[in-house]
Design a protein around this motif. Structure first.
Motif, PDB file in Angstrom:
ATOM      1  N   GLY A 158       0.783  -1.222   0.000  1.00 27.04           N
ATOM      2  CA  GLY A 158       0.000   0.000   0.000  1.00 27.04           C
ATOM      3  C   GLY A 158       0.816   1.273   0.000  1.00 27.04           C
ATOM      4  O   GLY A 158       0.390   2.291  -0.565  1.00 27.04           O
ATOM      5  N   ASN A 159       2.007   1.234   0.606  1.00 29.63           N
ATOM      6  CA  ASN A 159       2.767   2.468   0.790  1.00 29.63           C
ATOM      7  C   ASN A 159       4.082   2.531   0.012  1.00 29.63           C
ATOM      8  O   ASN A 159       4.396   3.551  -0.591  1.00 29.63           O
ATOM      9  CB  ASN A 159       3.068   2.682   2.277  1.00 29.63           C
ATOM     10  N   GLU A 160       4.850   1.467   0.055  1.00 27.40           N
ATOM     11  CA  GLU A 160       6.189   1.515  -0.529  1.00 27.40           C
ATOM     12  C   GLU A 160       6.218   1.135  -2.003  1.00 27.40           C
ATOM     13  O   GLU A 160       6.948   1.732  -2.787  1.00 27.40           O
ATOM     14  CB  GLU A 160       7.135   0.607   0.265  1.00 27.40           C
ATOM     15  N   LEU A 161       5.445   0.134  -2.384  1.00 22.99           N
ATOM     16  CA  LEU A 161       5.469  -0.325  -3.770  1.00 22.99           C
ATOM     17  C   LEU A 161       5.022   0.751  -4.767  1.00 22.99           C
ATOM     18  O   LEU A 161       5.672   0.904  -5.810  1.00 22.99           O
ATOM     19  CB  LEU A 161       4.639  -1.600  -3.930  1.00 22.99           C
ATOM     20  N   ASN A 212       9.145   5.504  -9.256  1.00 26.04           N
ATOM     21  CA  ASN A 212      10.557   5.740  -9.544  1.00 26.04           C
ATOM     22  C   ASN A 212      11.053   4.885 -10.704  1.00 26.04           C
ATOM     23  O   ASN A 212      11.844   5.355 -11.527  1.00 26.04           O
ATOM     24  CB  ASN A 212      11.409   5.500  -8.295  1.00 26.04           C
ATOM     25  N   VAL A 213      10.589   3.652 -10.802  1.00 23.32           N
ATOM     26  CA  VAL A 213      10.963   2.795 -11.928  1.00 23.32           C
ATOM     27  C   VAL A 213      10.520   3.455 -13.226  1.00 23.32           C
ATOM     28  O   VAL A 213      11.291   3.535 -14.198  1.00 23.32           O
ATOM     29  CB  VAL A 213      10.336   1.384 -11.784  1.00 23.32           C
ATOM     30  N   HIS A 214       9.313   3.948 -13.238  1.00 26.17           N
ATOM     31  CA  HIS A 214       8.785   4.602 -14.440  1.00 26.17           C
ATOM     32  C   HIS A 214       9.553   5.888 -14.758  1.00 26.17           C
ATOM     33  O   HIS A 214       9.981   6.095 -15.902  1.00 26.17           O
ATOM     34  CB  HIS A 214       7.296   4.904 -14.267  1.00 26.17           C
ATOM     35  N   LEU A 215       9.719   6.756 -13.768  1.00 30.72           N
ATOM     36  CA  LEU A 215      10.383   8.043 -13.997  1.00 30.72           C
ATOM     37  C   LEU A 215      11.832   7.884 -14.437  1.00 30.72           C
ATOM     38  O   LEU A 215      12.334   8.676 -15.237  1.00 30.72           O
ATOM     39  CB  LEU A 215      10.321   8.904 -12.728  1.00 30.72           C
ATOM     40  N   LEU A 216      12.490   6.868 -13.916  1.00 33.53           N
ATOM     41  CA  LEU A 216      13.904   6.651 -14.238  1.00 33.53           C
ATOM     42  C   LEU A 216      14.101   5.762 -15.458  1.00 33.53           C
ATOM     43  O   LEU A 216      15.228   5.580 -15.924  1.00 33.53           O
ATOM     44  CB  LEU A 216      14.631   6.041 -13.033  1.00 33.53           C
ATOM     45  N   GLY A 217      13.009   5.222 -15.973  1.00 32.92           N
ATOM     46  CA  GLY A 217      13.100   4.375 -17.158  1.00 32.92           C
ATOM     47  C   GLY A 217      13.899   3.098 -16.903  1.00 32.92           C
ATOM     48  O   GLY A 217      14.622   2.631 -17.776  1.00 32.92           O
ATOM     49  N   LEU A 218      13.765   2.552 -15.701  1.00 30.96           N
ATOM     50  CA  LEU A 218      14.511   1.344 -15.356  1.00 30.96           C
ATOM     51  C   LEU A 218      13.874   0.103 -15.960  1.00 30.96           C
ATOM     52  O   LEU A 218      12.657   0.007 -16.087  1.00 30.96           O
ATOM     53  CB  LEU A 218      14.576   1.193 -13.834  1.00 30.96           C
ATOM     54  N   ASP A 219      14.714  -0.843 -16.298  1.00 31.89           N
ATOM     55  CA  ASP A 219      14.281  -2.120 -16.850  1.00 31.89           C
ATOM     56  C   ASP A 219      14.191  -3.133 -15.712  1.00 31.89           C
ATOM     57  O   ASP A 219      15.063  -3.197 -14.850  1.00 31.89           O
ATOM     58  CB  ASP A 219      15.302  -2.578 -17.905  1.00 31.89           C
ATOM     59  N   PHE A 220      13.143  -3.947 -15.705  1.00 22.78           N
ATOM     60  CA  PHE A 220      12.955  -4.913 -14.623  1.00 22.78           C
ATOM     61  C   PHE A 220      14.036  -5.993 -14.608  1.00 22.78           C
ATOM     62  O   PHE A 220      14.280  -6.606 -13.574  1.00 22.78           O
ATOM     63  CB  PHE A 220      11.555  -5.528 -14.667  1.00 22.78           C
ATOM     64  N   ASP A 221      14.709  -6.236 -15.740  1.00 25.14           N
ATOM     65  CA  ASP A 221      15.821  -7.194 -15.747  1.00 25.14           C
ATOM     66  C   ASP A 221      16.972  -6.679 -14.884  1.00 25.14           C
ATOM     67  O   ASP A 221      17.602  -7.448 -14.155  1.00 25.14           O
ATOM     68  CB  ASP A 221      16.303  -7.458 -17.171  1.00 25.14           C
ATOM     69  N   ILE A 222      17.236  -5.390 -14.942  1.00 23.35           N
ATOM     70  CA  ILE A 222      18.284  -4.786 -14.112  1.00 23.35           C
ATOM     71  C   ILE A 222      17.885  -4.860 -12.641  1.00 23.35           C
ATOM     72  O   ILE A 222      18.700  -5.181 -11.782  1.00 23.35           O
ATOM     73  CB  ILE A 222      18.542  -3.317 -14.531  1.00 23.35           C
ATOM     74  N   ILE A 223      16.622  -4.582 -12.370  1.00 20.61           N
ATOM     75  CA  ILE A 223      16.129  -4.635 -10.986  1.00 20.61           C
ATOM     76  C   ILE A 223      16.247  -6.058 -10.449  1.00 20.61           C
ATOM     77  O   ILE A 223      16.703  -6.267  -9.323  1.00 20.61           O
ATOM     78  CB  ILE A 223      14.680  -4.117 -10.912  1.00 20.61           C
ATOM     79  N   LYS A 224      15.885  -7.043 -11.263  1.00 24.32           N
ATOM     80  CA  LYS A 224      15.983  -8.440 -10.834  1.00 24.32           C
ATOM     81  C   LYS A 224      17.433  -8.809 -10.547  1.00 24.32           C
ATOM     82  O   LYS A 224      17.733  -9.460  -9.547  1.00 24.32           O
ATOM     83  CB  LYS A 224      15.400  -9.368 -11.891  1.00 24.32           C
ATOM     84  N   GLU A 225      18.338  -8.385 -11.397  1.00 20.89           N
ATOM     85  CA  GLU A 225      19.768  -8.663 -11.214  1.00 20.89           C
ATOM     86  C   GLU A 225      20.274  -8.042  -9.909  1.00 20.89           C
ATOM     87  O   GLU A 225      20.966  -8.697  -9.124  1.00 20.89           O
ATOM     88  CB  GLU A 225      20.536  -8.091 -12.410  1.00 20.89           C
TER      89      GLU A 225
END
Length: 122
Positions: free
Chosen positions: A90-93, A99-112
């Motif tokens: 509810g709060n952190e996710l 931030n993932v969207h704004l920074l254009g991060l890829d979920f593969d990098i996050i998983k790594e």
């Protein structure tokens, strides 16, 4: 323990206690440090610890035995997981996703990065 400015201290102490339970440092039936012991250890007012204990009792994570102190309840781990998951989702996710969207991060990098974090810390 260093406290953050963005959350009430009693809730941060509750997180500390819940983390001990999730890490199996405190298990079912274990005696929780007394209000005074924990207040001294964490360098806070005993009233703040008492507020934490009241909060955790309401969540059925700890219970009191008259004249003996506070103990970890039988369903503490399940209650902690349910409470922490609800708070996280509810709060952190939502902040994380923003931030993932704004920074254009890829979920593969996050998983790594997540796998490396797990390896280093657990």
């Amino acid at each position: 323990m260093e406290f953050r400015d963005n959350q009430a201290i009693y809730l941060q102490i509750a997180e500390y206690i819940c983390e001990r339970i999730l890490l199996n440092q405190w298990t079912i039936g274990d005696k929780v440090p007394s209000v005074r012991e924990l207040a001294v250890q964490l360098e806070v007012n005993p009233n703040t610890v008492m507020r934490t204990f009241d909060f955790l009792q309401q969540k059925e994570i700890i219970f009191t035995k008259r004249g003996m102190g506070y103990f970890v309840s039988e369903e503490a781990k399940e209650k902690v997981l349910a409470f922490r998951k609800e708070e996280f989702l509810g709060n952190e996710l939502p902040v994380f996703f923003k931030n993932v969207h704004l920074l254009g991060l890829d979920f593969d990098i996050i998983k790594e990065k997540y796998e490396a974090f797990k390896t280093a810390n657990f």
